[in-house]
Enzyme design. Structure first.
Site, PDB file in Angstrom:
ATOM      1  CB  THR A 163      -0.906   0.044   1.243  1.00 14.47           C
ATOM      2  OG1 THR A 163      -0.095   0.227   2.407  1.00 14.47           O
ATOM      3  CG2 THR A 163      -1.740  -1.214   1.373  1.00 14.47           C
TER       4      THR A 163
ATOM      5  CB  ILE B 197       7.136  -0.678   8.787  1.00 11.12           C
ATOM      6  CG1 ILE B 197       6.380  -1.352   9.953  1.00 11.12           C
ATOM      7  CG2 ILE B 197       7.041   0.843   8.833  1.00 11.12           C
ATOM      8  CD1 ILE B 197       4.879  -1.158   9.955  1.00 11.12           C
ATOM      9  CE  LYS B 198       5.379   0.278   0.251  1.00  6.05           C
ATOM     10  NZ  LYS B 198       4.535   0.603  -0.913  1.00  6.05           N
ATOM     11  CB  ILE B 199      11.364   2.760   5.757  1.00 11.81           C
ATOM     12  CG1 ILE B 199      10.610   2.324   7.027  1.00 11.81           C
ATOM     13  CG2 ILE B 199      12.291   3.934   6.030  1.00 11.81           C
ATOM     14  CD1 ILE B 199      11.495   1.833   8.155  1.00 11.81           C
TER      15      ILE B 199
END
EC number: 2.2.1.2
Length: 163
Positions: A44, A139-141
């Site tokens: 997402t 967790i997209k960083i």
């Protein structure tokens, strides 16, 4: 008869959907993609959620409840996105279990405005991970210099991340 997506899966390809919405969750569309199209993960981002939230009325009740509770726009978006990601994680949990966590993951992105703020990114990664509270969340960083330091710290604290 083998489907093209089954052939891809058999060849070792992990098929991820780059889309998530409350509608996909509530109508069973996402479950059907998992069962029939070999989808093994979801990613997402803020644009995906913007499109989902503004496309119809699926989020109206949540937005109204949040507004009645005095929540800010950012708090409301946080509630919507983390709830949808947690619900998707539940759908993908059997895939994660069957693949020992290689697949069956759902990602949620830290606020892109924090891309150049290492400490802010680390803090939001912790907050997102705690709120979603699912073993199969990623967790997209962002991969900025500051983001790389945040990725290292986040992984070091036991939170899975993608870039």
């Amino acid at each position: 008869m083998t489907t093209p997506t089954q052939q891809l899966s058999d060849a070792g390809v992990s098929i991820w959907l780059d889309d998530l919405s409350r509608s996909r969750l509530e109508t069973g569309t996402l479950r059907k993609l998992i069962e029939e199209k070999n989808v093994v993960g979801v990613t997402t981002n803020p644009s995906i959620f913007h499109a989902a939230i503004t496309a119809g009325t699926d989020y109206d009740a949540t937005i109204a409840a949040q507004a009645a509770a005095g929540a800010s726009v950012e708090e409301t978006i946080f509630e919507i996105t983390t709830t949808d990601v947690a619900d998707a994680c539940d759908l993908f949990a059997p895939v994660a279990a069957a693949t020992n966590g290689v697949d069956g993951r759902v990602s949620i992105e830290v606020d892109p405005r924090l891309a150049w703020d290492t400490e802010g990114t680390i803090a939001e990664a912790k907050t997102l991970s705690k709120k979603v509270d699912k073993d199969n969340v990623l967790i997209k960083i962002p991969a900025t210099s500051e983001g790389l330091a945040a990725i290292t710290a986040t992984l070091g604290e036991g939170t899975t991340a993608n870039v």
